[in-house]
Design a protein around this motif. Structure first.
Motif, PDB file in Angstrom:
ATOM      1  N   PRO A  53      32.833  12.000 -19.167  1.00 12.75           N
ATOM      2  CA  PRO A  53      33.602  11.221 -18.196  1.00 12.75           C
ATOM      3  C   PRO A  53      34.360  10.093 -18.906  1.00 12.75           C
ATOM      4  N   THR A  54      35.526   9.733 -18.367  1.00 13.20           N
ATOM      5  CA  THR A  54      36.333   8.692 -19.006  1.00 13.20           C
ATOM      6  C   THR A  54      35.664   7.335 -18.823  1.00 13.20           C
ATOM      7  N   LYS A  55      36.058   6.410 -19.658  1.00 14.69           N
ATOM      8  CA  LYS A  55      35.521   5.049 -19.601  1.00 14.69           C
ATOM      9  C   LYS A  55      35.804   4.422 -18.234  1.00 14.69           C
ATOM     10  N   GLY A  56      37.034   4.633 -17.734  1.00 12.63           N
ATOM     11  CA  GLY A  56      37.414   4.071 -16.430  1.00 12.63           C
ATOM     12  C   GLY A  56      36.575   4.634 -15.296  1.00 12.63           C
ATOM     13  N   SER A  57      36.325   5.946 -15.317  1.00 12.89           N
ATOM     14  CA  SER A  57      35.538   6.542 -14.234  1.00 12.89           C
ATOM     15  C   SER A  57      34.088   6.064 -14.282  1.00 12.89           C
ATOM     16  N   GLN A  58      33.566   5.853 -15.488  1.00 13.64           N
ATOM     17  CA  GLN A  58      32.199   5.321 -15.614  1.00 13.64           C
ATOM     18  C   GLN A  58      32.123   3.908 -15.030  1.00 13.64           C
ATOM     19  N   GLU A  59      33.136   3.088 -15.342  1.00  7.16           N
ATOM     20  CA  GLU A  59      33.146   1.712 -14.830  1.00  7.16           C
ATOM     21  C   GLU A  59      33.272   1.689 -13.308  1.00  7.16           C
ATOM     22  N   ARG A  60      34.153   2.553 -12.757  1.00 12.67           N
ATOM     23  CA  ARG A  60      34.322   2.609 -11.299  1.00 12.67           C
ATOM     24  C   ARG A  60      33.028   3.046 -10.626  1.00 12.67           C
ATOM     25  N   ARG A  61      32.331   4.005 -11.217  1.00  9.09           N
ATOM     26  CA  ARG A  61      31.074   4.488 -10.658  1.00  9.09           C
ATOM     27  C   ARG A  61      30.042   3.366 -10.623  1.00  9.09           C
ATOM     28  N   LEU A  62      29.898   2.634 -11.741  1.00 11.04           N
ATOM     29  CA  LEU A  62      28.920   1.552 -11.809  1.00 11.04           C
ATOM     30  C   LEU A  62      29.281   0.415 -10.847  1.00 11.04           C
ATOM     31  N   GLU A  63      30.591   0.175 -10.708  1.00  6.66           N
ATOM     32  CA  GLU A  63      31.048  -0.871  -9.793  1.00  6.66           C
ATOM     33  C   GLU A  63      30.709  -0.507  -8.338  1.00  6.66           C
ATOM     34  N   SER A  64      30.933   0.759  -7.959  1.00  5.77           N
ATOM     35  CA  SER A  64      30.640   1.171  -6.580  1.00  5.77           C
ATOM     36  C   SER A  64      29.134   1.177  -6.332  1.00  5.77           C
ATOM     37  N   LYS A  65      28.353   1.521  -7.358  1.00  5.76           N
ATOM     38  CA  LYS A  65      26.897   1.466  -7.218  1.00  5.76           C
ATOM     39  C   LYS A  65      26.437   0.025  -6.991  1.00  5.76           C
ATOM     40  N   GLY A  66      27.055  -0.905  -7.715  1.00  2.00           N
ATOM     41  CA  GLY A  66      26.705  -2.321  -7.563  1.00  2.00           C
ATOM     42  C   GLY A  66      27.019  -2.830  -6.170  1.00  2.00           C
ATOM     43  N   LYS A  67      28.205  -2.435  -5.640  1.00  2.00           N
ATOM     44  CA  LYS A  67      28.588  -2.851  -4.288  1.00  2.00           C
ATOM     45  C   LYS A  67      27.615  -2.302  -3.259  1.00  2.00           C
ATOM     46  N   ARG A  68      27.267  -1.021  -3.414  1.00  2.00           N
ATOM     47  CA  ARG A  68      26.341  -0.394  -2.480  1.00  2.00           C
ATOM     48  C   ARG A  68      24.971  -1.076  -2.534  1.00  2.00           C
ATOM     49  N   SER A  69      24.533  -1.385  -3.740  1.00  2.00           N
ATOM     50  CA  SER A  69      23.253  -2.058  -3.926  1.00  2.00           C
ATOM     51  C   SER A  69      23.264  -3.426  -3.243  1.00  2.00           C
ATOM     52  N   GLU A  70      24.366  -4.140  -3.407  1.00  2.00           N
ATOM     53  CA  GLU A  70      24.491  -5.467  -2.803  1.00  2.00           C
ATOM     54  C   GLU A  70      24.444  -5.374  -1.275  1.00  2.00           C
ATOM     55  N   THR A  71      25.121  -4.359  -0.719  1.00  2.00           N
ATOM     56  CA  THR A  71      25.128  -4.153   0.732  1.00  2.00           C
ATOM     57  C   THR A  71      23.711  -3.928   1.236  1.00  2.00           C
ATOM     58  N   LYS A  72      22.955  -3.110   0.545  1.00  2.00           N
ATOM     59  CA  LYS A  72      21.584  -2.808   0.981  1.00  2.00           C
ATOM     60  C   LYS A  72      20.666  -4.013   0.824  1.00  2.00           C
ATOM     61  N   LYS A  73      20.890  -4.813  -0.224  1.00  2.00           N
ATOM     62  CA  LYS A  73      20.086  -6.027  -0.395  1.00  2.00           C
ATOM     63  C   LYS A  73      20.288  -6.983   0.760  1.00  2.00           C
ATOM     64  N   LEU A  74      21.558  -7.138   1.196  1.00  2.00           N
ATOM     65  CA  LEU A  74      21.877  -8.031   2.298  1.00  2.00           C
ATOM     66  C   LEU A  74      21.221  -7.567   3.589  1.00  2.00           C
ATOM     67  N   ARG A  75      21.059  -6.259   3.761  1.00  2.00           N
ATOM     68  CA  ARG A  75      20.430  -5.728   4.972  1.00  2.00           C
ATOM     69  C   ARG A  75      18.942  -6.058   5.017  1.00  2.00           C
ATOM     70  N   SER A  76      18.305  -6.052   3.862  1.00  2.00           N
ATOM     71  CA  SER A  76      16.842  -6.260   3.847  1.00  2.00           C
ATOM     72  C   SER A  76      16.464  -7.738   3.969  1.00  2.00           C
ATOM     73  N   GLN A  77      17.369  -8.644   3.618  1.00  2.00           N
ATOM     74  CA  GLN A  77      17.056 -10.056   3.719  1.00  2.00           C
ATOM     75  C   GLN A  77      17.188 -10.512   5.169  1.00  2.00           C
ATOM     76  N   ARG A  78      16.156 -11.257   5.629  1.00  2.00           N
ATOM     77  CA  ARG A  78      16.188 -11.740   6.998  1.00  2.00           C
ATOM     78  C   ARG A  78      16.626 -13.200   7.005  1.00  2.00           C
ATOM     79  N   PRO A  79      17.521 -13.529   7.886  1.00  2.00           N
ATOM     80  CA  PRO A  79      17.918 -14.951   7.944  1.00  2.00           C
ATOM     81  C   PRO A  79      16.788 -15.816   8.489  1.00  2.00           C
ATOM     82  N   GLU A  80      16.701 -17.051   7.997  1.00  2.67           N
ATOM     83  CA  GLU A  80      15.620 -17.956   8.404  1.00  2.67           C
ATOM     84  C   GLU A  80      16.020 -18.892   9.512  1.00  2.67           C
TER      85      GLU A  80
END
Length: 139
Positions: free
Chosen positions: A112-139
């Motif tokens: 895979p090209t360098k750009g496609s690897q970076e885009r994949r990791l970037e989208s994984k990071g965004k998805r991970s961040e979205t799921k983290k925000l869902r699990s945190q409960r506001p106080e």
């Protein structure tokens, strides 16, 4: 001679036909007339077929192939013996034409090209961040 492709033709003597009673349509004829056709072609010992085509044909035949390397094709859809003969022969010709086609070239594995690897990791990071925000409960 039966012409398969421009370079392959098989002799009619190589094909063996036998007629049996059909289970298909035909009314009272079903019990009296042998309209079904059993076509036999020895793919392993045929002098008309090149070795590579013969091997591909035997693989392509699957359950229609006997242990002796004979392909058995049965046709019984039509009420007349002649139409069943034509159908069985056309099935055999089509199967040989398919086997005569060269196999597709093998896939070359690529990185895979360098750009496609970076885009994949970037989208994984965004998805991970979205799921983290869902699990945190506001106080």
């Amino acid at each position: 001679m039966i012409q398969i492709t421009h370079r392959i033709s098989i002799d009619e003597k190589e094909i063996e036909e036998s007629f049996v009673r059909s289970s298909g349509p035909g009314g009272q004829n079903v019990n009296k007339v042998e309209t079904a056709v059993q076509l036999r072609f020895d793919a392993r010992r045929s002098p008309s077929l090149p070795d590579d085509v013969s091997v591909r044909l035997q693989k392509l035949a699957g359950s229609k192939l006997t242990l002796d390397g004979v392909i058995v094709i049965t046709a019984q859809t039509h009420r007349s013996q002649e139409r069943n003969r034509v159908e069985a022969l056309s099935k055999l010709v089509e199967m040989i034409r398919e086997a005569a086609k060269p196999p597709p070239p093998k896939r070359r594995p690529t990185k895979p090209t360098k750009g496609s690897q970076e885009r994949r990791l970037e989208s994984k990071g965004k998805r991970s961040e979205t799921k983290k925000l869902r699990s945190q409960r506001p106080e």
